[in-house]
Motif scaffolding. Structure first.
Motif, PDB file in Angstrom:
ATOM      1  N   ALA A  83       0.631  -1.219  -0.034  1.00 54.43           N
ATOM      2  CA  ALA A  83       0.011   0.108  -0.152  1.00 54.43           C
ATOM      3  C   ALA A  83       0.948   1.264  -0.118  1.00 54.43           C
ATOM      4  N   ILE A  84       1.829   1.320   0.819  1.00 54.28           N
ATOM      5  CA  ILE A  84       2.733   2.373   0.950  1.00 54.28           C
ATOM      6  C   ILE A  84       3.473   2.869  -0.597  1.00 54.28           C
ATOM      7  N   PRO A  85       3.935   1.883  -1.373  1.00 54.63           N
ATOM      8  CA  PRO A  85       4.487   2.118  -2.771  1.00 54.63           C
ATOM      9  C   PRO A  85       3.443   2.443  -3.650  1.00 54.63           C
ATOM     10  N   ARG A  86       1.993   2.053  -3.482  1.00 54.78           N
ATOM     11  CA  ARG A  86       1.103   2.217  -4.345  1.00 54.78           C
ATOM     12  C   ARG A  86       0.560   3.731  -4.252  1.00 54.78           C
ATOM     13  N   LEU A  87       0.360   3.991  -2.672  1.00 49.71           N
ATOM     14  CA  LEU A  87       0.148   5.340  -2.585  1.00 49.71           C
ATOM     15  C   LEU A  87       1.017   6.352  -3.173  1.00 49.71           C
ATOM     16  N   GLU A  88       2.369   6.189  -3.033  1.00 43.67           N
ATOM     17  CA  GLU A  88       3.442   7.051  -3.543  1.00 43.67           C
ATOM     18  C   GLU A  88       3.110   6.993  -5.155  1.00 43.67           C
ATOM     19  N   ALA A  89       2.950   5.814  -5.776  1.00 46.93           N
ATOM     20  CA  ALA A  89       2.972   5.792  -7.124  1.00 46.93           C
ATOM     21  C   ALA A  89       1.412   6.830  -7.477  1.00 46.93           C
ATOM     22  N   PHE A  90       0.367   6.574  -6.667  1.00 46.20           N
ATOM     23  CA  PHE A  90      -0.710   7.449  -7.170  1.00 46.20           C
ATOM     24  C   PHE A  90      -0.384   8.899  -6.943  1.00 46.20           C
ATOM     25  N   VAL A  91       0.332   9.430  -5.990  1.00 45.12           N
ATOM     26  CA  VAL A  91       0.630  10.668  -5.569  1.00 45.12           C
ATOM     27  C   VAL A  91       1.301  11.316  -6.714  1.00 45.12           C
ATOM     28  N   ARG A  92       2.358  10.615  -7.408  1.00 43.64           N
ATOM     29  CA  ARG A  92       3.251  10.921  -8.368  1.00 43.64           C
ATOM     30  C   ARG A  92       2.498  10.955  -9.620  1.00 43.64           C
ATOM     31  N   PHE A  93       1.640   9.873  -9.854  1.00 45.21           N
ATOM     32  CA  PHE A  93       0.863  10.068 -11.136  1.00 45.21           C
ATOM     33  C   PHE A  93      -0.122  11.085 -11.047  1.00 45.21           C
ATOM     34  N   HIS A  94      -0.712  11.431 -10.079  1.00 40.14           N
ATOM     35  CA  HIS A  94      -1.534  12.603 -10.032  1.00 40.14           C
ATOM     36  C   HIS A  94      -1.153  13.785 -10.346  1.00 40.14           C
ATOM     37  N   ILE A  95       0.151  14.161  -9.680  1.00 43.09           N
ATOM     38  CA  ILE A  95       1.037  15.393  -9.972  1.00 43.09           C
ATOM     39  C   ILE A  95       1.335  15.587 -11.219  1.00 43.09           C
ATOM     40  N   ARG A  96       2.007  14.454 -11.890  1.00 43.95           N
ATOM     41  CA  ARG A  96       2.403  14.692 -13.267  1.00 43.95           C
ATOM     42  C   ARG A  96       1.179  14.591 -14.193  1.00 43.95           C
ATOM     43  N   PHE A  97       0.285  13.960 -14.262  1.00 46.23           N
ATOM     44  CA  PHE A  97      -0.826  14.102 -14.984  1.00 46.23           C
ATOM     45  C   PHE A  97      -1.614  15.226 -15.015  1.00 46.23           C
ATOM     46  N   HIS A  98      -1.724  15.939 -13.720  1.00 48.21           N
ATOM     47  CA  HIS A  98      -2.415  17.107 -13.613  1.00 48.21           C
ATOM     48  C   HIS A  98      -1.624  18.506 -14.105  1.00 48.21           C
ATOM     49  N   LEU A  99      -0.412  18.295 -13.779  1.00 47.27           N
ATOM     50  CA  LEU A  99       0.547  19.518 -14.015  1.00 47.27           C
ATOM     51  C   LEU A  99       0.559  19.571 -15.776  1.00 47.27           C
ATOM     52  N   ALA A 100       0.258  18.449 -16.564  1.00 45.24           N
ATOM     53  CA  ALA A 100       0.449  18.551 -17.712  1.00 45.24           C
ATOM     54  C   ALA A 100      -1.015  19.224 -18.446  1.00 45.24           C
ATOM     55  N   ARG A 101      -1.722  19.203 -17.518  1.00 44.19           N
ATOM     56  CA  ARG A 101      -3.074  19.560 -18.072  1.00 44.19           C
ATOM     57  C   ARG A 101      -3.854  20.582 -16.936  1.00 44.19           C
ATOM     58  N   PRO A 102      -3.234  21.845 -16.659  1.00 45.16           N
ATOM     59  CA  PRO A 102      -3.888  22.658 -15.672  1.00 45.16           C
ATOM     60  C   PRO A 102      -5.167  23.271 -16.299  1.00 45.16           C
ATOM     61  N   GLU A 103      -5.617  23.578 -17.338  1.00 38.93           N
ATOM     62  CA  GLU A 103      -6.834  24.195 -17.780  1.00 38.93           C
ATOM     63  C   GLU A 103      -7.908  23.121 -17.686  1.00 38.93           C
ATOM     64  N   ALA A 104      -7.542  21.877 -17.984  1.00 36.19           N
ATOM     65  CA  ALA A 104      -8.667  20.993 -17.730  1.00 36.19           C
ATOM     66  C   ALA A 104      -8.904  20.565 -16.162  1.00 36.19           C
ATOM     67  N   VAL A 105      -7.858  20.723 -15.237  1.00 34.25           N
ATOM     68  CA  VAL A 105      -7.905  20.443 -14.079  1.00 34.25           C
ATOM     69  C   VAL A 105      -9.077  21.611 -13.264  1.00 34.25           C
ATOM     70  N   VAL A 106      -8.758  22.938 -13.882  1.00 34.67           N
ATOM     71  CA  VAL A 106      -9.584  23.965 -13.382  1.00 34.67           C
ATOM     72  C   VAL A 106     -10.963  23.673 -13.682  1.00 34.67           C
ATOM     73  N   ILE A 107     -11.355  23.221 -15.000  1.00 34.60           N
ATOM     74  CA  ILE A 107     -12.709  22.954 -15.380  1.00 34.60           C
ATOM     75  C   ILE A 107     -13.245  21.819 -14.691  1.00 34.60           C
ATOM     76  N   ALA A 108     -12.690  20.753 -14.559  1.00 29.40           N
ATOM     77  CA  ALA A 108     -13.049  19.571 -13.925  1.00 29.40           C
ATOM     78  C   ALA A 108     -13.384  19.492 -12.541  1.00 29.40           C
ATOM     79  N   TYR A 109     -12.637  20.411 -11.865  1.00 28.29           N
ATOM     80  CA  TYR A 109     -13.169  20.411 -10.247  1.00 28.29           C
ATOM     81  C   TYR A 109     -13.716  21.771  -9.792  1.00 28.29           C
ATOM     82  N   MET A 110     -13.641  22.992 -10.689  1.00 29.53           N
ATOM     83  CA  MET A 110     -14.307  24.018 -10.497  1.00 29.53           C
ATOM     84  C   MET A 110     -15.861  24.273 -10.979  1.00 29.53           C
TER      85      MET A 110
END
Length: 195
Positions: A83-110
Motif C-alpha cells: 500500500a505504501i508504494p502504491r500510494l506513492e505511485a498514485f501521488v506521483r501519477f496524479h501530480i504529473r498527469f494534472h500538471l500537464a493539464r492545468p486548464e482541464a483541472v480547473v474546469i473538471a474540479y471548479m
C-alpha cells in the motif's frame, strides 16, 4: 450557415475545444459566451454549432474527456506491491498527469456547479471512480496496518483536495521543480496517513 473558407472540421473542431477550455479555465463557464469562443477561433458564432449542440454540452464534454483520460491513464499504471508504494505511485501519477493539464483541472474540479443535473451525475460518477481507486489503496494500507486513518473516504477526499491545488500555483520557472514538488507532497501525504 456556410463554413468559413479554409475551415476544416479536423482542424477547427480541436481549435474550438482548445479555445473553450482556455477561456472557461481563465474566466469561468458563466462568463464565457459562444460568441467569445468563436472569436477566439476566428469563426462566426453559428459555426460553433457544427461542433457542439450548445455550451452545456461543450462543458460536459471537456470534463468527461478529462476524467475518462485520467481513469484510463491510471488504469494503465503497473502498481508496485504494498500500500505504501502504491500510494506513492498514485501521488506521483496524479501530480504529473494534472500538471500537464492545468486548464482541464480547473474546469473538471471548479465547474461542477454549472452542470445540468443529468450531466452533473455523470461527471460525479467518473470522479467517484477515481476517488474509489485512491480509497482502495488507503483501505488496503489500513488493513495491513501501514496507515493510521480514522476514515478512508474522508482521507481520500482530503488528499485529492491537497493534490488538486498544485496546478493552480505551480510554475515551471518557479523555485521548486516538478520533482521537488512530488517529493515534498509525497512526504506530506505519507505523514498524513500515518505511514
Amino acid at each position: 450557415m456556410a463554413r468559413k473558407q479554409g475551415s476544416h472540421s479536423e482542424i477547427t473542431g480541436p481549435r474550438v475545444r482548445e479555445a473553450a477550455q482556455r477561456l472557461i479555465a481563465r474566466h469561468g463557464y458563466a462568463a464565457v459566451s459562444m460568441r467569445q469562443i468563436a472569436a477566439e477561433v476566428g469563426v462566426q458564432a453559428g459555426a460553433l454549432y457544427l461542433y457542439t449542440p450548445d455550451k452545456q454540452t461543450m462543458l460536459f464534454d471537456l470534463m468527461k474527456d478529462h476524467l475518462t483520460e485520467l481513469l484510463a491513464a491510471w488504469d494503465e499504471v503497473v502498481l508496485p506491491e504494498g500500500a505504501i508504494p502504491r500510494l506513492e505511485a498514485f501521488v506521483r501519477f496524479h501530480i504529473r498527469f494534472h500538471l500537464a493539464r492545468p486548464e482541464a483541472v480547473v474546469i473538471a474540479y471548479m465547474e461542477m456547479r454549472n452542470l445540468e443535473p443529468e450531466n452533473h451525475r455523470a461527471i460525479e460518477a467518473l470522479r467517484h471512480g477515481y476517488e474509489d481507486r485512491l480509497e482502495k489503496i488507503l483501505i488496503e494500507g489500513q488493513g495491513a496496518g501501514d496507515f493510521q486513518i480514522p476514515d478512508t473516504r474522508l482521507a481520500a477526499m482530503a488528499l485529492l483536495s491537497m493534490l488538486n491545488g498544485i496546478p493552480g500555483w505551480f510554475r515551471e520557472d518557479g523555485r521548486l521543480s516538478r520533482g521537488r514538488v512530488e517529493r515534498i507532497y509525497w512526504n506530506m501525504i505519507r505523514r498524513a496517513v500515518g505511514a
